[in-house]
Design a protein around this motif. Sequence first.
Motif, PDB file in Angstrom:
ATOM      1  N   TYR B  89       0.809  -1.230   0.000  1.00 47.54           N
ATOM      2  CA  TYR B  89       0.000   0.000   0.000  1.00 47.54           C
ATOM      3  C   TYR B  89       0.838   1.274   0.000  1.00 47.54           C
ATOM      4  O   TYR B  89       0.632   2.161  -0.822  1.00 47.54           O
ATOM      5  CB  TYR B  89      -0.940   0.021   1.208  1.00 47.54           C
ATOM      6  CG  TYR B  89      -2.102  -0.925   1.055  1.00 47.54           C
ATOM      7  CD1 TYR B  89      -3.188  -0.603   0.246  1.00 47.54           C
ATOM      8  CD2 TYR B  89      -2.114  -2.147   1.705  1.00 47.54           C
ATOM      9  CE1 TYR B  89      -4.249  -1.479   0.093  1.00 47.54           C
ATOM     10  CE2 TYR B  89      -3.171  -3.028   1.558  1.00 47.54           C
ATOM     11  CZ  TYR B  89      -4.232  -2.693   0.745  1.00 47.54           C
ATOM     12  OH  TYR B  89      -5.280  -3.551   0.586  1.00 47.54           O
ATOM     13  N   GLU B 177      -6.787  -1.469  -5.072  1.00 52.41           N
ATOM     14  CA  GLU B 177      -7.787  -2.366  -4.477  1.00 52.41           C
ATOM     15  C   GLU B 177      -7.389  -3.833  -4.632  1.00 52.41           C
ATOM     16  O   GLU B 177      -7.780  -4.680  -3.840  1.00 52.41           O
ATOM     17  CB  GLU B 177      -9.167  -2.163  -5.129  1.00 52.41           C
ATOM     18  CG  GLU B 177      -9.862  -0.859  -4.781  1.00 52.41           C
ATOM     19  CD  GLU B 177      -9.380   0.287  -5.646  1.00 52.41           C
ATOM     20  OE1 GLU B 177      -8.715   0.034  -6.673  1.00 52.41           O
ATOM     21  OE2 GLU B 177      -9.655   1.453  -5.291  1.00 52.41           O
ATOM     22  N   ASN B 180      -6.114  -6.566  -2.058  1.00 53.40           N
ATOM     23  CA  ASN B 180      -6.973  -7.440  -1.264  1.00 53.40           C
ATOM     24  C   ASN B 180      -6.746  -8.907  -1.610  1.00 53.40           C
ATOM     25  O   ASN B 180      -6.876  -9.780  -0.766  1.00 53.40           O
ATOM     26  CB  ASN B 180      -8.447  -7.099  -1.517  1.00 53.40           C
ATOM     27  CG  ASN B 180      -8.839  -5.842  -0.776  1.00 53.40           C
ATOM     28  OD1 ASN B 180      -8.317  -5.567   0.298  1.00 53.40           O
ATOM     29  ND2 ASN B 180      -9.742  -5.072  -1.345  1.00 53.40           N
ATOM     30  N   PHE B 184      -5.831 -11.674   1.017  1.00 50.81           N
ATOM     31  CA  PHE B 184      -6.830 -12.704   1.292  1.00 50.81           C
ATOM     32  C   PHE B 184      -6.280 -14.110   1.028  1.00 50.81           C
ATOM     33  O   PHE B 184      -6.547 -15.046   1.766  1.00 50.81           O
ATOM     34  CB  PHE B 184      -8.051 -12.422   0.399  1.00 50.81           C
ATOM     35  CG  PHE B 184      -9.182 -13.373   0.616  1.00 50.81           C
ATOM     36  CD1 PHE B 184      -9.935 -13.307   1.787  1.00 50.81           C
ATOM     37  CD2 PHE B 184      -9.512 -14.318  -0.331  1.00 50.81           C
ATOM     38  CE1 PHE B 184     -10.983 -14.180   1.988  1.00 50.81           C
ATOM     39  CE2 PHE B 184     -10.558 -15.186  -0.124  1.00 50.81           C
ATOM     40  CZ  PHE B 184     -11.292 -15.121   1.039  1.00 50.81           C
ATOM     41  N   THR B 188      -3.486 -13.717   4.966  1.00 47.77           N
ATOM     42  CA  THR B 188      -4.409 -14.226   5.985  1.00 47.77           C
ATOM     43  C   THR B 188      -4.225 -15.725   6.253  1.00 47.77           C
ATOM     44  O   THR B 188      -4.149 -16.132   7.413  1.00 47.77           O
ATOM     45  CB  THR B 188      -5.864 -13.907   5.588  1.00 47.77           C
ATOM     46  OG1 THR B 188      -5.950 -12.516   5.315  1.00 47.77           O
ATOM     47  CG2 THR B 188      -6.831 -14.244   6.707  1.00 47.77           C
TER      48      THR B 188
END
Lengths: 321, 263
Positions: B89, B177, B180, B184, B188
């Motif tokens: 980011y 975006e 993600n 994900f 994660t």
Amino acid sequence: MLKRKGVLLQSSHLEKKQMEHIIEAEGLRKTFGDLVAVDDISFKVLRGECFGILGPNGAGKTSTIRMIYGFSPMTSGSLKVFGLDISKGLRQIKSHIGVCQQENNLDPDLSVLQNLEVYAHYFNIPRKAAEKRAKELLAFMSLGHREKAKVTELSGGMMRRLVLARSLINNPDLLILDEPTTGLDPQSRHQVWERLEGLRSKGLTILLTTHYMDEASRLCDRLVIMDHGRILVMGEPFELIRKHIGRNVIEVNAPSKELQAFIQSQKLEYEDIGHRLIIYSEDSDNLFHKISDSYCKDGCILRMATLEDVFLKLTGRDLRE
Amino acid sequence: MMERISQRISRRFIRVWQRNLTVYRKTWKISFLPPLLEPLFYILAFGVGLGVLVGEILFDSTKVSYVSFIAPALIAINIMYNAFFENTYVSFVRMYYQKTFDAIMATPLSLEEIITGEIIWGATKSVIATLIMLGVISLFGLITYPQGLLIIPLAFLGGIAFGSIGMFFTGIVPTIEIFNLPIFLFITPMFLFSGTFFPVENLPFWAQKLSILFPLTHLVNLTRSFSFGIIDTKLLWDVAYLFVFCLIFFPLAIFVMHRRLIK
């Protein structure tokens, strides 16, 4: 090897007077896939002159100067800056040029003063010297009172002046400006022009792109007009106006049929842009009297030919989008 | 490719690192808070709350308390997060929105040096977070010294590994975006299944094998071993894995950024 090149550059600095050509471009080409952005152009920029690259949007101006400051590699051709081949001496070249890119890419995470100081460190300028130089430049650009401000708080004109100050931080031997006054109000443009004239009078070599003809006539010693990646003409602004347009032009608003018939019978050179005719002639004074007396009472003017006339005549009036 | 890259990287990359440090120093008081408070929250929640239910856990054939089991994993997770988020980011904002890389490329620095400076900076943030967390966790007596000090250089190595893969994603995502997706699908699962909150041995056999591929599994094993004071030649495999991971993704990150920015 690198060291040797550094020495070479330094010695050429001492013999600046012998180095007439700051930039030498031969057969320069740049393609992006099928698109030919710069199509085999050659030109030389002399030491101490202000050289302009003019052209409509998409003419290849930015692609050309991006190759010169090493931002994008050339497809083919040869390019020398300060007498050094761009593919070999890029780091040495870049340490002696100042670049003012088209987009404002000031560092929004830093204050006005820090923008200059941090930029100076990219050139390995020591901290103390960087601070001194930064403050001098802020004063020169009338930004001394805003040194603690955030960049985002500045007006468009102030940001441009700060970008200009930043491009001078390394005391460059060549200043490259990509549309330095696009988007500025008239007051800010004049401020920028005054600073650039000051720098030029001190002997700094400047390469600029613009699509403002008044900017080019005011600042440039020599210029090229580009379109579709090629150079159409090269020369001094006034010489180009003389050669391609003449001294004056006659502009006629809503021309009558009689006038159009007269122009055709006289085989005059003219341009028809809908409701307006622009007539080019060597003997424009006499012609103007004849036309205004016989064919139009008002809506007919005689004015000085400008670079804009040359530009539009050569690049056409179609929109470039 | 490696030769070309190494030719274009001089010590000047430190200038990019210094630029980021200058910005960091403006907001350090806020940047300090997460690594300071996060372990406290976790130790409170897991140690006092969940730990009572879990009881003790077997690690390296010794029974250890649940809170001492997860504390070093929290450090490993933070090493991953700090470098990965900095080089995804934050680097993306600098590259795409602020055009900071464009501006630097007009100076004597090369793109390779900019990317190197960014990744080293991401690893530096991992080290800063690790220092703070080590301080907090040590107050609870959960770190064995001096072996625990090895976690500091480890944080740097882990930071380079996760920063490099983060920068690799920065080089290929079309918009911000899209980050993600790697979060994900990559971050994660690692956060949950790398032996962080329960031993990898509790997973089904196939998932155990899969978790060996995760760099976080190796990082967690190292931080946990060091914090229990265990130094073993077995651990060299984990270190070697992280090294190889860097050797693959660091040049790859530079390659995709080159493709993205040099036109």
